[in-house]
Design a protein around this motif. Sequence first.
Motif: not given
Length: 305
Positions: A21-41, A243-251
């Motif tokens: 479960i934690t591995k799946a959540m880690e992978m989901i968060a990693a994929s969301r970080i990329v999207k959030a970074q693009r939105q910030v940019a 910024q907060a969303a990207a930070s949350k996904h990274a955390a």
Amino acid sequence: MGAQLRVYKRRIRSVTATKKITKAMEMIAASRIVKAQRQVAASTPYATELTRAVTAVATGSTTKHPLTTEAETPVRAAVLLITSDRGLAGGYSSNAIKAADQLTERLRGEGKEVDSYIVGRKGVSYYGFRERKVAESWTGFTDNPTYADAKRVAAPLIEAVRQDTAEGGVDELHIVFTEFVSMLTQTPVQRRLLPLSLDEAAEESGTKGEILPLFDFEPSPEDVLDALLPRYVESRIYNALLQAAASKHAATRRAMKSATDNAGDLIKSLSRLANAARQAEITQEISEIVGGASALADATAGSDK
């Protein structure tokens, strides 16, 4: 001994399921970080150009406006705190709340009343549990905020800025959110949105030290600032939400990776204990067999005599 071995095996199965479960959540968060970074940019150029426009208007006119002019004796400030709707992100929300508490104490030390506005269930729960007054709150969109969400958050804040303090308005608008620096670093920051500091705005927009052209404003500088005020606040809040969303996904990714690694270490430890218990059980069985064979041999030898 067999019961103890069954306990170890049951715990290993449980920890293994948690690790998946934690591995799946880690992978989901990693994929969301990329999207959030693009939105910030994608949101940064608009916010930068809008800041340049505000700087140009404020520099080229002497109009007093809540967007650029500080009150002589500010008595009330609004603080917008951005947290998360969900947990499992380490100290992400608690660090932002701590930064907001420090800002609130500083503002109160300056003799100002503070109106709190909260984004995210974690912040709402924190203030609710401590029975702190909240002017307004919003939840349900912190993982994937949109510009419509930013407009909804900005509306009461803009209204408070435009109102007189005697009628419940505010002289200053501050925002506390977690800035995304890198995949490993997310920093809670405190920023004053209004009144806008021209030096900070010029530095942020890249116009510091630059000679700005002269503009003619129609119908008037005050009307232009009135039109820019909501857009400026909305763009800044939107950028902070992203910024907060990207930070949350990274955390979340970091926390889930730590949980996955800890689960792996626990599985290894439990496996060693299970192997030791199995070995002890086998040794005991061998000892019992050898003891039984020896006793049988002694009994047989006694009967032969």
